[in-house]
Scaffold this active site. Structure first.
Site, mmCIF file in Angstrom:
data_model
loop_
_atom_site.group_PDB
_atom_site.id
_atom_site.type_symbol
_atom_site.label_atom_id
_atom_site.label_comp_id
_atom_site.label_asym_id
_atom_site.label_seq_id
_atom_site.Cartn_x
_atom_site.Cartn_y
_atom_site.Cartn_z
ATOM 1 N N TYR A 192 25.993 14.399 3.915
ATOM 2 C CA TYR A 192 27.505 14.361 3.825
ATOM 3 C C TYR A 192 27.760 13.025 4.438
ATOM 4 C CZ TYR A 192 32.274 15.552 4.926
ATOM 5 O OH TYR A 192 33.682 15.643 4.961
ATOM 6 N N LYS A 212 29.876 10.171 2.356
ATOM 7 C CA LYS A 212 31.067 9.723 2.674
ATOM 8 C C LYS A 212 30.894 8.109 3.121
ATOM 9 C CE LYS A 212 33.413 13.443 2.781
ATOM 10 N NZ LYS A 212 34.594 13.394 1.656
#
Length: 252
Positions: free
Chosen positions: A153, A157
């Protein structure tokens, strides 16, 4: 003050941040395509917007599917008009410590966040460059700075921030801006799932987070929707290539 009605696409808009953003953009006067994996799940948001006098449609698509994305964007253009606002919000979590993280955990997260944003943006920018006006907002996260148990993640991001800055460089001459919003702790189903994963009640999880946030509270989807509203506005045309941390205090 809204001077022109635009067509906006918000991905991952069936719930949470995406839903709040879609409702806010409709309130700003835009026609909004509510895009999510499950078209049926989008319909309550469409109904909420329509009850308030706005215009919206539900579109079901896997944002990581190239053919599906092209068809979905064409459908939006046919039914609502050429899209010139895009909010890439669709995302998933597959949290785990690195030594436990599977290849599938990595691939799914990178595919939805990065490939999905790439495919959606590539499809929509054609309408923006023709119109000589566009607003792209990508949803990053404070996790881009690193977060235990989120190697996939965090990488996705952080990647979105680089993607955003490159879009700003390439598309600026066409009147298109690209910015990223990096939320901190926002009260959504996703953060509730994180609490469950680490064995805490959501209330305990929120209280612990609020204690570390300078403004003394956790965020809500509406906090992000307000920021998106500004970045997609007519008046934000000189703001591009930026990462706005909406986290209740300084980050990064």
């Amino acid at each position: 003050m809204l001077t022109t009605t635009r067509t906006a696409i918000v991905t991952g808009a069936a719930r949470g941040i995406g839903a709040a953003v879609a409702v806010r953009l409709a309130g700003d006067g835009h026609a909004v395509a509510i895009v999510d994996l499950d078209e049926t799940a989008c319909k309550p948001i469409v109904e909420t917007i329509e009850r308030a006098g706005g215009t919206a449609i539900a579109v079901g698509v896997d944002v990581s599917d190239e053919t599906g994305v092209q068809s979905a964007v064409e459908k939006v253009a046919d039914e609502l008009g050429q899209p010139t606002i895009l909010v890439n919000n669709a995302g998933v979590l597959r949290d785990n410590l690195l030594y436990k993280m599977t290849t599938d955990d990595w691939d799914v997260v990178l595919s939805v966040h990065l490939r999905g944003s790439f495919l959606m943006t590539r499809a929509v920018q054609a309408y923006m460059t023709t119109a000589r006006w566009g607003r792209i907002v990508n949803l990053s996260s404070t996790s881009a700075l690193g977060n235990r148990g989120q190697a996939n993640y965090a990488a996705a991001k952080a990647g979105l921030q680089g993607f955003t800055k490159t879009l700003a460089l390439e598309l600026g001459k066409f009147g298109v801006t690209a910015n990223a919003i990096a939320p901190g702790f926002i009260e959504t189903e996703m953060t509730a799932a994180t609490a469950a994963r680490i064995g805490m009640s959501f209330d305990e999880f929120k209280s612990a987070a609020a204690a570390e946030i300078p403004v003394g509270r956790t965020g809500t989807p509406d906090d992000i929707a307000h920021a998106v509203s500004f970045l997609t506005s007519e008046g934000a045309g000189f703001v591009s290539g930026q990462v706005l941390y909406v986290a209740g205090g300084p980050r990064g």
